[in-house]
Motif scaffolding. Structure first.
Motif, PDB file in Angstrom:
ATOM      1  N   ILE A   1       9.680  58.549 -13.954  1.00  6.59           N
ATOM      2  CA  ILE A   1       8.916  58.918 -15.131  1.00  6.59           C
ATOM      3  C   ILE A   1       8.161  60.218 -14.849  1.00  6.59           C
ATOM      4  N   PRO A   2       8.405  61.285 -15.620  1.00  3.45           N
ATOM      5  CA  PRO A   2       7.690  62.553 -15.401  1.00  3.45           C
ATOM      6  C   PRO A   2       6.175  62.382 -15.571  1.00  3.45           C
ATOM      7  N   LYS A   3       5.445  63.204 -14.890  1.00  4.05           N
ATOM      8  CA  LYS A   3       3.983  63.141 -14.951  1.00  4.05           C
ATOM      9  C   LYS A   3       3.477  63.353 -16.375  1.00  4.05           C
ATOM     10  N   SER A   4       4.124  64.244 -17.115  1.00  2.92           N
ATOM     11  CA  SER A   4       3.698  64.524 -18.492  1.00  2.92           C
ATOM     12  C   SER A   4       3.848  63.290 -19.381  1.00  2.92           C
ATOM     13  N   TRP A   5       4.879  62.484 -19.121  1.00  2.00           N
ATOM     14  CA  TRP A   5       5.068  61.247 -19.891  1.00  2.00           C
ATOM     15  C   TRP A   5       3.932  60.262 -19.603  1.00  2.00           C
ATOM     16  N   LYS A   6       3.576  60.165 -18.324  1.00  2.00           N
ATOM     17  CA  LYS A   6       2.491  59.249 -17.943  1.00  2.00           C
ATOM     18  C   LYS A   6       1.169  59.668 -18.599  1.00  2.00           C
ATOM     19  N   LEU A   7       0.906  60.968 -18.609  1.00  2.00           N
ATOM     20  CA  LEU A   7      -0.316  61.467 -19.233  1.00  2.00           C
ATOM     21  C   LEU A   7      -0.312  61.200 -20.741  1.00  2.00           C
ATOM     22  N   HIS A   8       0.844  61.332 -21.344  1.00  2.00           N
ATOM     23  CA  HIS A   8       0.991  61.070 -22.772  1.00  2.00           C
ATOM     24  C   HIS A   8       0.675  59.609 -23.089  1.00  2.00           C
ATOM     25  N   PHE A   9       1.263  58.707 -22.305  1.00  2.26           N
ATOM     26  CA  PHE A   9       0.985  57.278 -22.453  1.00  2.26           C
ATOM     27  C   PHE A   9      -0.500  56.998 -22.249  1.00  2.26           C
ATOM     28  N   LEU A  10      -1.052  57.566 -21.187  1.00  2.00           N
ATOM     29  CA  LEU A  10      -2.451  57.332 -20.847  1.00  2.00           C
ATOM     30  C   LEU A  10      -3.377  57.818 -21.956  1.00  2.00           C
ATOM     31  N   MET A  11      -3.044  58.954 -22.551  1.00  2.00           N
ATOM     32  CA  MET A  11      -3.875  59.499 -23.624  1.00  2.00           C
ATOM     33  C   MET A  11      -3.935  58.535 -24.808  1.00  2.00           C
ATOM     34  N   LEU A  12      -2.783  58.036 -25.256  1.00  2.00           N
ATOM     35  CA  LEU A  12      -2.771  57.104 -26.384  1.00  2.00           C
ATOM     36  C   LEU A  12      -3.448  55.787 -26.024  1.00  2.00           C
ATOM     37  N   PHE A  13      -3.220  55.342 -24.789  1.00  2.00           N
ATOM     38  CA  PHE A  13      -3.848  54.093 -24.348  1.00  2.00           C
ATOM     39  C   PHE A  13      -5.370  54.211 -24.361  1.00  2.00           C
ATOM     40  N   LEU A  14      -5.888  55.340 -23.850  1.00  2.00           N
ATOM     41  CA  LEU A  14      -7.337  55.542 -23.827  1.00  2.00           C
ATOM     42  C   LEU A  14      -7.914  55.668 -25.239  1.00  2.00           C
ATOM     43  N   ILE A  15      -7.153  56.280 -26.136  1.00  2.00           N
ATOM     44  CA  ILE A  15      -7.617  56.422 -27.521  1.00  2.00           C
ATOM     45  C   ILE A  15      -7.801  55.047 -28.162  1.00  2.00           C
ATOM     46  N   ILE A  16      -6.793  54.182 -28.036  1.00  2.00           N
ATOM     47  CA  ILE A  16      -6.868  52.876 -28.694  1.00  2.00           C
ATOM     48  C   ILE A  16      -7.895  51.971 -28.020  1.00  2.00           C
ATOM     49  N   ILE A  17      -8.041  52.097 -26.704  1.00  2.00           N
ATOM     50  CA  ILE A  17      -9.047  51.301 -25.996  1.00  2.00           C
ATOM     51  C   ILE A  17     -10.458  51.757 -26.386  1.00  2.00           C
ATOM     52  N   THR A  18     -10.651  53.071 -26.446  1.00  2.00           N
ATOM     53  CA  THR A  18     -11.958  53.617 -26.821  1.00  2.00           C
ATOM     54  C   THR A  18     -12.351  53.189 -28.234  1.00  2.00           C
ATOM     55  N   VAL A  19     -11.397  53.286 -29.161  1.00  3.20           N
ATOM     56  CA  VAL A  19     -11.665  52.857 -30.540  1.00  3.20           C
ATOM     57  C   VAL A  19     -12.035  51.379 -30.563  1.00  3.20           C
ATOM     58  N   GLY A  20     -11.306  50.573 -29.789  1.00  3.91           N
ATOM     59  CA  GLY A  20     -11.578  49.139 -29.758  1.00  3.91           C
ATOM     60  C   GLY A  20     -12.952  48.795 -29.206  1.00  3.91           C
ATOM     61  N   ILE A  21     -13.431  49.615 -28.258  1.00  5.36           N
ATOM     62  CA  ILE A  21     -14.757  49.359 -27.670  1.00  5.36           C
ATOM     63  C   ILE A  21     -15.873  49.861 -28.594  1.00  5.36           C
ATOM     64  N   VAL A  22     -15.699  51.076 -29.103  1.00  2.00           N
ATOM     65  CA  VAL A  22     -16.731  51.661 -29.961  1.00  2.00           C
ATOM     66  C   VAL A  22     -16.771  50.993 -31.335  1.00  2.00           C
ATOM     67  N   LYS A  23     -15.604  50.678 -31.856  1.00  2.00           N
ATOM     68  CA  LYS A  23     -15.518  50.059 -33.187  1.00  2.00           C
ATOM     69  C   LYS A  23     -14.719  48.760 -33.108  1.00  2.00           C
ATOM     70  N   PRO A  24     -15.272  47.715 -32.507  1.00  2.00           N
ATOM     71  CA  PRO A  24     -14.520  46.459 -32.398  1.00  2.00           C
ATOM     72  C   PRO A  24     -14.170  45.889 -33.769  1.00  2.00           C
ATOM     73  N   TYR A  25     -12.999  45.297 -33.842  1.00  2.00           N
ATOM     74  CA  TYR A  25     -12.472  44.766 -35.106  1.00  2.00           C
ATOM     75  C   TYR A  25     -13.430  43.736 -35.716  1.00  2.00           C
ATOM     76  N   LYS A  26     -14.043  42.956 -34.863  1.00  2.00           N
ATOM     77  CA  LYS A  26     -14.886  41.850 -35.319  1.00  2.00           C
ATOM     78  C   LYS A  26     -16.029  42.307 -36.206  1.00  2.00           C
ATOM     79  N   SER A  27     -16.628  43.454 -35.890  1.00  2.00           N
ATOM     80  CA  SER A  27     -17.781  43.935 -36.656  1.00  2.00           C
ATOM     81  C   SER A  27     -17.480  45.196 -37.464  1.00  2.00           C
TER      82      SER A  27
END
Length: 347
Positions: A98-124
């Motif tokens: 897996i190229p490094k750029s692919w890993k960074l791409h995955f990591l970027m989207l993963f961090l975005i969705i995790i950050t949104v989930g922490i800052v704006k949890p679905y429950k509230s």
């Protein structure tokens, strides 16, 4: 809706359950340690989590629903598109790591969705997620478009009468189309029947499984697509000599008039391997064997169209070496830009 509809529950949940099994197999237990297989496992995992969330929402009594599970399902949906895109890309390019750029791409989207989930949890933040879901679906949709672009050459072969798709290429098309169907089902389900997405997933899953059950398919679709040509390039001097010999052979014996002429036979006449003749044509003339032969047939057909008034158009096609009327018309129009009748009318 709850467990009172056992048939619908069985269809929906069985697809999700088997989806998780397939994902675990490709991620952890697959003996073919290929990058595309690992990415396919990720794709099926994220799809299964997303579909599992839908099954949970549909059949679990409303008062018992855990909001955290709902958030996990929507978060997984954010990563479906990128998993599909890199699965197809790695399969086409036979990636060994897996190229490094692919890993960074995955990591970027993963961090975005995790950050949104922490800052704006679905429950509230239910209303926020009601809007954010369209960001998720839009991201998924954009990757679907990019994935279709990755397979553009395969789509061309699918509708071409000159080249045929391999089993592995048919599989990649099926995976893409299956994902498109699931995506469309979820868009429709958002407004009408919510469970249509889960039904579509099960149908797509078992459709792909049926494709996979053939032994020949199993041995092809999850292995590397063979490289067409050797890495070593034919020297220019040698290539020029071989091309001259090839043209003399084809023109002298008018081999193109034989509708069953095979690359292997021509290679044998030139005392070359089929592999080397393919490399010669593609690297030095930019043509496949079938295109190379069809160019001769088109020229022969043009000559007959100019000179012969006794032969029908169909007979001219057969005389030039085409195997069928439809193949003659399609190839002639593609090369000349006119149909045989339009070309003949000039004279």
């Amino acid at each position: 809706m709850n467990f009172e509809n056992p048939i619908l529950f069985f269809i929906c949940s069985l697809g999700v359950f088997n989806g998780f099994l397939v994902a675990i197999y490709f991620l952890l237990f697959n003996k073919q340690k290929r990058i595309p297989n690992f990415l396919f496992g990720l794709l099926v995992l994220f799809l299964s989590i997303r579909i599992g969330k839908s099954v949970y929402r549909i059949f679990m009594p409303k008062e018992m629903i855990d909001i955290t599970i709902m958030q996990i399902g929507l978060s997984a949906c954010f990563l479906i598109g990128i998993s599909l895109f890199y699965y197809l890309k790695s399969s086409i390019e036979n990636k060994q790591q897996i190229p490094k750029s692919w890993k960074l791409h995955f990591l970027m989207l993963f961090l975005i969705i995790i950050t949104v989930g922490i800052v704006k949890p679905y429950k509230s933040n239910y209303e926020f997620w009601g809007t954010f879901i369209w960001v998720i679906y839009s991201t998924w949709g954009l990757y679907l478009i990019a994935s279709a672009f990755i397979l553009k050459d395969i789509f061309y072969k699918l509708f071409s009468k000159v080249e045929k798709c391999t089993t592995a290429e048919y599989w990649l098309l099926a995976v893409l189309i299956g994902n498109i169907l699931i995506y469309i089902a979820y868009i429709i389900g958002y407004y009408y029947l919510y469970f249509i997405g889960t039904i579509t997933f099960s149908l797509v899953f078992y459709g792909l499984l049926f494709f996979f059950l053939s032994k020949n398919n199993r041995e092809t679709i999850f292995r590397d697509i063979p490289q067409k040509y050797a890495a070593k390039k034919i020297e220019d001097t040698e290539a020029t000599e071989l091309i001259d010999k090839l043209r003399i052979l084809i023109e002298k014996d008018e081999l193109y008039k034989n509708s069953d002429i095979k690359l292997q036979k021509v290679a044998k006449e030139l005392q070359l391997t089929s592999h080397k003749l393919s490399q010669l044509l593609n690297d030095n003339l930019g043509k496949s064997f079938s295109v190379f032969i069809n160019d001769y047939r088109v020229e022969e057909a043009k000559k007959l169209l100019k000179e012969s008034d006794k032969l029908t158009l169909e007979a001219i096609g057969y005389e030039a070496g085409f195997s069928s009327k439809s193949n003659f018309y399609a190839t002639f129009k593609k090369v000349v830009g006119k149909t045989p009748s339009e070309y003949k009318s000039q004279f």
